[in-house]
Design an enzyme around this catalytic site. Structure first.
Site, PDB file in Angstrom:
ATOM      1  N   LYS A  94       0.851  -1.186   0.000  1.00 38.10           N
ATOM      2  CA  LYS A  94       0.000   0.000   0.000  1.00 38.10           C
ATOM      3  C   LYS A  94       0.889   1.239   0.000  1.00 38.10           C
ATOM      4  O   LYS A  94       1.924   1.278   0.682  1.00 38.10           O
ATOM      5  CB  LYS A  94      -0.902  -0.032   1.234  1.00 38.10           C
ATOM      6  CG  LYS A  94      -1.958   1.057   1.305  1.00 38.10           C
ATOM      7  CD  LYS A  94      -2.837   0.828   2.536  1.00 38.10           C
ATOM      8  CE  LYS A  94      -3.897   1.887   2.693  1.00 38.10           C
ATOM      9  NZ  LYS A  94      -4.753   1.642   3.892  1.00 38.10           N
ATOM     10  N   SER A 184      -9.532   1.599   3.162  1.00 36.61           N
ATOM     11  CA  SER A 184      -8.733   2.381   2.237  1.00 36.61           C
ATOM     12  C   SER A 184      -7.680   1.539   1.504  1.00 36.61           C
ATOM     13  O   SER A 184      -7.033   2.032   0.589  1.00 36.61           O
ATOM     14  CB  SER A 184      -8.015   3.516   2.996  1.00 36.61           C
ATOM     15  OG  SER A 184      -7.075   2.995   3.920  1.00 36.61           O
ATOM     16  N   SER A 208     -10.100  -0.764   7.160  1.00 39.28           N
ATOM     17  CA  SER A 208      -9.421  -0.566   5.882  1.00 39.28           C
ATOM     18  C   SER A 208      -8.741  -1.809   5.330  1.00 39.28           C
ATOM     19  O   SER A 208      -8.325  -1.814   4.169  1.00 39.28           O
ATOM     20  CB  SER A 208      -8.397   0.570   5.995  1.00 39.28           C
ATOM     21  OG  SER A 208      -9.058   1.800   6.146  1.00 39.28           O
TER      22      SER A 208
END
Length: 539
Positions: A94, A184, A208
């Protein structure tokens, strides 16, 4: 998209590579160890799929940037071993996880475009030490979805919009996916679901990891806070932040956890860490037998049924089928609502923030984000910018707010209401309202919530649909393990969609990841519910 040179090596048969597109990471490791594929051919295979499906075709947009040095980890003879169990295995990170190489670490923000880090985050160091190939950075919801109110999951001003691979063409009039990719860690999840890497690493503050894993048919572990080092991860709120693996199987998640769970002097929370020697030990099909599983849904207490009571009909039907499977596996199902004091939150735990998002259906109303998030965001982000960020003129949250305002046409499609509120705090966590809110979060979610519920009913785990139980476990700092449960269709507001995954979550007490993985594995083996997205044909 960064370009990588072709290796020019003899490639294995196409059938071998295609079989690995949606295969478990463990199969990829076996193929590398058995010399059926080379590490370089494997990396090039995933790069070709990224080109075909992420940049072209359905344009999933899950990979923000590729690592120009990725092939350096794919030398001839690269094979997994006991000392380097991930040797040659391509992993995506990420884009809030720092790397000390040429790759920027941006959190998806235009303000941090080109920003680099002075060193690898600790989890990147342990991945590299285990031999993993860092393939690149995955797109995400900007600043872990704490920039703006009602920002769409998977959108960032720098990376654009991530699409759900189960319905990539289904967009509304604003170019926002009708079927969200989850947030996210959306790019991390979509890339694994679409077969663009062997596994990925995401992060979670509250939902997330769990949310995108559920909507993309993946396994994830949202660990106890302190199991995995946060050092070098661009933060949201240290009280709840953690990284975690995103994989196609429970065994893969356990294998990654073996590597990631390590004490780190740079993260004091890891000093309390408790873990087994091997998270894959005890992954057996009959692990559910005799386990007491709490289902926080009591038909006699409907007003207190916040997790199951408002499920859409198709999701409720699927969860009933999931519970039947658990009973058939020998679990003892305990139906009892979560104590209201555990989930409703204490006084002063949220802050009123005016929603000025021009594309929000709730524009002009008051949103109530967590106090802990807003206060820790400024404090923690300023520390990251001071101690980790390089190659950028951005030094504080105030600099980001100013940059965004000066570049509003490109940087503020959905506003920055959360950042504006956070930047009004002192930034040193000295305010009594912050301290009170954090204490109330722990009192409600941990003491009066998960602890009280599990103690009263003598539970081994709590079962939640999808990511519905993310907040209570996250506030408590407790672990959750997500596993695919089946498929549903349609959105909460009545829009039609193709079938897409719904995951189920097993949550428990601190450091109980091993137990939760065993329960998730037993369910996974009984159901085999994961099905890759269609529309991604063989290359």
């Amino acid at each position: 998209m960064s370009e990588l040179p072709r290796a020019g090596l003899t490639e294995p048969p196409a059938s071998t590579m295609q079989m690995l597109a949606h295969a478990p990471m463990s199969d990829v490791i076996d193929a590398l160890a058995g010399r059926r594929i080379t590490a370089r051919a494997l990396a090039e295979f995933y790069l070709a799929r990224i080109a075909a499906y992420d940049r072209d075709g359905p344009k999933l947009n899950s990979v923000r940037a590729l690592n120009p040095d990725a092939l350096a980890g794919t030398l001839d003879g690269t094979r997994p071993s006991a000392q380097r169990p991930l040797a040659g295995v391509p992993i995506l990170l990420k884009d809030n996880i720092a790397t000390g190489d040429e790759q920027p670490t941006t959190a998806g923000s235009l303000a941090l475009e080109g920003a680099r880090a002075r060193d690898d985050a600790t989890i990147v160091k342990v991945l590299r030490s285990a031999g993993a190939v860092i393939l690149g950075k995955a797109n995400l919801t900007e600043f872990a979805n704490m920039l703006a109110i009602d920002m769409p999951s998977g959108y960032s001003s720098l990376g654009g919009q991530v699409k759900n691979p189960y319905a990539p063409g289904l967009m509304d009039e604003h170019g926002i996916p009708v079927l969200t990719p989850g947030g996210s860690s959306s790019g991390s999840a979509v890339a694994v679901a679409a077969g663009l890497c062997a596994a990925s690493i995401g992060t979670e503050t509250s939902g997330s990891l769990l949310h995108p894993a559920s909507l993309n048919g993946l396994v994830t572990v949202k660990p106890s806070v302190g199991l995995i080092s946060r050092a070098g991860i661009l933060p949201l709120a240290h009280s709840q932040d953690t990284a975690g693996p995103m994989t196609r199987t429970v065994r893969d998640a356990a294998m990654l956890l073996n590597v990631l769970a390590a004490k780190d002097p740079l993260d004091p929370a890891t000093q309390e860490q408790r873990r087994p020697a091997d998270y894959t030990a005890g992954l057996v099909a009959d692990a559910m037998k005799g386990a007491r599983i709490g289902v926080p849904s009591d038909p006699a207490d409907p007003l207190n049924d916040c997790y199951y009571g408002k499920l859409p009909a198709k999701s409720a039907k699927l969860m009933a089928e999931v519970i039947k499977v658990l009973e058939d596996l020998g679990a003892v199902i305990v139906r009892a609502s979560m104590p209201t004091l555990g989930w409703i939150g204490g006084p002063g735990t949220t802050m009123a923030v005016l929603n000025r998002n021009p594309l929000s259906a709730h524009k002009g109303t008051v949103a109530r984000p967590p106090v802990v998030f807003l206060y820790e965001l400024k404090h923690d982000l300023n520390l990251y910018l001071r101690d980790w960020a390089t190659n950028t003129d951005i030094k504080t949250m105030a600099d980001i707010v100013a940059f965004n305002a000066a570049n509003a046409d490109n940087a503020l499609r959905f506003g920055q209401d959360h950042f504006l509120a956070a930047d009004l705090t002192r930034g040193d966590l000295s305010e009594p309202e912050y301290k009170s809110a954090r204490a109330m979060d722990l009192l409600s979610a941990r003491t009066r919530g998960m602890d009280a519920y599990m103690n009263q009913h003598e539970l081994d785990a709590v079962l939640f649909p999808g990511a519905y139980g993310a907040a209570i476990a996250a506030k408590a700092g407790y672990p959750s393990v997500m596993v695919p449960g089946g498929f549903v269709s349609g959105t909460d507001d009545g829009k039609d969609t193709p079938d897409y995954p719904l995951g189920v979550t097993f949550a428990g007490r601190a450091w109980s990841e091993h137990k939760l993985l065993r329960l998730a594995y037993a369910f996974e083996q009984a159901t085999n519910a994961r099905r890759p997205p269609s529309g991604l044909p063989e290359l």
